[in-house]
Enzyme design. Structure first.
Site, PDB file in Angstrom:
ATOM      1  CD  GLU A   1      17.880 -19.425  33.561  1.00 47.10           C
ATOM      2  OE1 GLU A   1      17.954 -18.207  33.533  1.00 47.10           O
ATOM      3  OE2 GLU A   1      17.026 -19.840  33.615  1.00 47.10           O
TER       4      GLU A   1
ATOM      5  CD  GLU B   1      15.907 -22.051  37.895  1.00 47.77           C
ATOM      6  OE1 GLU B   1      15.274 -21.129  37.250  1.00 47.77           O
ATOM      7  OE2 GLU B   1      17.052 -21.818  38.248  1.00 47.77           O
TER       8      GLU B   1
HETATM    9  C1  BGP Z   1      15.424 -18.142  35.795  1.00 53.69           C
HETATM   10  C2  BGP Z   1      16.209 -18.114  37.039  1.00 53.69           C
HETATM   11  C3  BGP Z   1      15.928 -18.149  38.357  1.00 53.69           C
HETATM   12  C4  BGP Z   1      14.499 -17.239  38.476  1.00 53.69           C
HETATM   13  C5  BGP Z   1      13.372 -17.880  37.582  1.00 53.69           C
HETATM   14  C6  BGP Z   1      12.185 -17.199  37.626  1.00 53.69           C
HETATM   15  O1  BGP Z   1      15.442 -17.947  34.786  1.00 53.69           O
HETATM   16  O2  BGP Z   1      17.242 -19.062  36.936  1.00 53.69           O
HETATM   17  O3  BGP Z   1      16.868 -17.242  38.853  1.00 53.69           O
HETATM   18  O4  BGP Z   1      14.262 -16.035  38.717  1.00 53.69           O
HETATM   19  O5  BGP Z   1      13.926 -17.876  36.119  1.00 53.69           O
HETATM   20  O6  BGP Z   1      12.104 -16.102  36.575  1.00 53.69           O
HETATM   21  P1  BGP Z   1      11.939 -14.615  37.196  1.00 53.69           P
HETATM   22  O7  BGP Z   1      12.612 -14.650  38.317  1.00 53.69           O
HETATM   23  O8  BGP Z   1      12.306 -13.807  35.931  1.00 53.69           O
HETATM   24  O9  BGP Z   1      10.474 -14.378  37.207  1.00 53.69           O
END
Ligand code: BGP
Length: 476
Positions: free
Chosen positions: A171, A371
């Site tokens: 990301e 993801e």
């Molecule tokens: C994505 C990231 C992850 C993880 C996930 C969940 O954007 O790549 O690292 O954190 O989001 O989101 P959050 O952690 O903000 O709840």
């Protein structure tokens, strides 16, 4: 409720992901090895939920063997994590390797392979070294791009013969969007031009690392790509003004990485808009040539929620520096289904819509879901008598998304797999352990001990039986 049985193609990978900084903990970290995130956590401790952060995380650094045991039990075919750049080196300028950390990475990779799990390694999941942020302004600097290439070379020298799936960034648009575009994180500076420069420098860094990877001859047995998070963007209406809002959002937040990485060039309209608003990144013809010649082999896409926009309904405040929101505002769809804990809309069709786009606009390049997942607060309340978390909502979330994804695969989309976020509960930026994402519970009240959730057993069956049931729409 009526159920439908969905088949998973034979070679379709089913895995799970985490990142280094969200799991490792600081065990063995030297004081000089803070990442940007470590410093943010130290300086703004109060904004991290319940004070938890990267300091201990899930203690994966010490417990990776135990965790790999759980991966094996679940039957994961693939596991993604990152190497923590700030910890892999002791000198970022000359790329001197931290032998302790490197030995740990070596052992972790060996352990995965010995257990039949394919490691997927990302070179940066926000772990830019703090000192490079302080001294050079982080990814705003071309010197940092060169240092990243040096770091990548050391990593490839050590593990290039073992790991077959590599990624430059996870990301890449995110950190600078929070930091320089929305100015909600340290150092609280609003600077859209810096935001654009970071975007560009990361695309350039990807191309340079791809070039290095090929020069080192690694392409014969491995692939290199980037993990992007295009926000599948829907316009409120078919009216031209709303359509324009969605198109411009897509240019600034999605195509800004999709196009250079996959097509090797930026959209002309993005250049025009950057010029109009005086935020063009500093670049040379030679650099654009590097981007053009070094497209990625494949991409991972992180898809969680849809993004809905409409044309602005109020005039832009001209005293505010340019922000892409000049062209759009968020559209709040009445009745949308929400994950109330994370505040994200749940709309599984994003999988299908993005998949078709990859086929139609991006030459049907190979890709996979890197993801997707659901973060839920206070999961302890779902423990059964035996103490296992019964996370049926997660099972439903995964099946609904997989269903849409596999429909696209059936229609000829070149998507090769699905990786859940996350293998285990882990630390999120600011939200820390608030929303739990894992197949595996991390019990903070009990020494961070692990326990498989109901979804882990469901995932296990999904992998071994290669089929799952989903709910059919019900019309009452
Ligand atoms: C994505 C990231 C992850 C993880 C996930 C969940 O954007 O790549 O690292 O954190 O989001 O989101 P959050 O952690 O903000 O709840």
């Amino acid at each position: 409720m009526q159920k439908k049985l969905i088949q998973v193609p034979k070679d379709f990978m089913i895995g799970a992901a985490v990142s280094a900084w969200q799991t490792e903990g600081w065990s063995g970290k030297k004081d000089s090895q803070d990442s940007y995130l470590d410093v943010w956590y130290k300086n703004n401790h109060n904004v991290w939920h319940d004070g938890y952060g990267p300091a201990v995380a899930t203690d994966f650094r010490n417990r990776y063997k135990e965790d790999i045991g759980y991966m094996k039990e679940i039957g994961l075919t693939h596991f993604r994590t990152s190497i923590n750049w700030s910890r892999f080196l002791v000198d970022y300028e000359t790329a001197v390797v931290d032998e302790d950390y490197a030995a740990y990475i070596d052992d972790m990779i060996n352990e995965l392979i010995a257990n039949g799990i394919e490691p997927m390694i990302c070179l940066e999941h926000y772990e830019v070294p703090a000192v490079l942020f302080e001294n050079y302004g982080g990814w705003g600097s071309k010197h940092v791009v060169e240092l990243f290439v040096k770091y990548a070379e050391k990593v490839f020298e050590r593990y290039g013969d073992k790991v077959r799936n590599w990624f430059t960034f996870n990301e890449p648009v995110v950190v600078q969007t929070r930091v320089y575009l929305d100015a909600i994180r340290y150092p609280f500076e609003q600077n859209t031009k810096k935001w654009m420069q970071w975007n560009y420098n990361k695309a350039l860094a990807t191309a340079k690392v791809v070039s290095l990877f090929r020069k080192m001859g690694l392409s014969q047995s491995a692939k290199i790509g980037v993990i992007l998070n295009p926000e599948v963007t829907y316009a409120r209406s078919s009216a031209p003004h709303d359509q324009e809002a969605a198109r411009i959002y897509d240019l600034f937040f999605n195509r800004v990485f999709l196009d250079p990485s996959i097509k090797g060039e930026y959209p002309q309209e993005l250049f025009d808009l950057m010029e109009k608003h005086d935020i063009t990144f500093e670049h040379t013809k030679e650099e654009l040539g590097i981007i053009n010649r070094n497209k990625v082999d494949y991409v991972g896409l992180n898809l969680y929620f849809p993004h809905r926009v409409q044309a602005r309904t109020s005039a832009w405040n001209e005293r505010i520096p340019f922000h892409p929101a000049y062209y759009y505002e968020k559209f709040d769809l009445p009745g949308k289904k929400m994950n109330p804990y994370r505040g994200w809309e749940i709309y599984p069709q994003i999988m299908y819509d993005m998949a078709l786009r990859m086929k139609e606009e991006y030459g049907n390049i190979e890709w996979f879901i890197a993801e997707n997942g659901m973060g839920v607060e206070k999961e302890q309340r779902f423990k059964n008598e035996d103490g296992m978390i019964e996370d049926d909502y997660r099972i439903e979330f995964i099946s609904d998304h997989l269903k849409w994804l596999l429909k696209a695969v059936e229609e000829g989309v070149n998507c090769r797999g699905y990786m859940l976020w996350a293998f285990s509960d882990n630390v999120s930026p600011m939200n820390a352990f608030k929303n739990r994402y894992g197949l595996v519970e991390i019990n903070l009240e009990d020494n961070r001990n692990r326990r498989l959730k109901k979804s882990a057993y469901w995932y296990q069956r999904l992998i071994s039986e290669r089929q799952f049931e989903t709910n059919m729409e019900e019309y009452k």
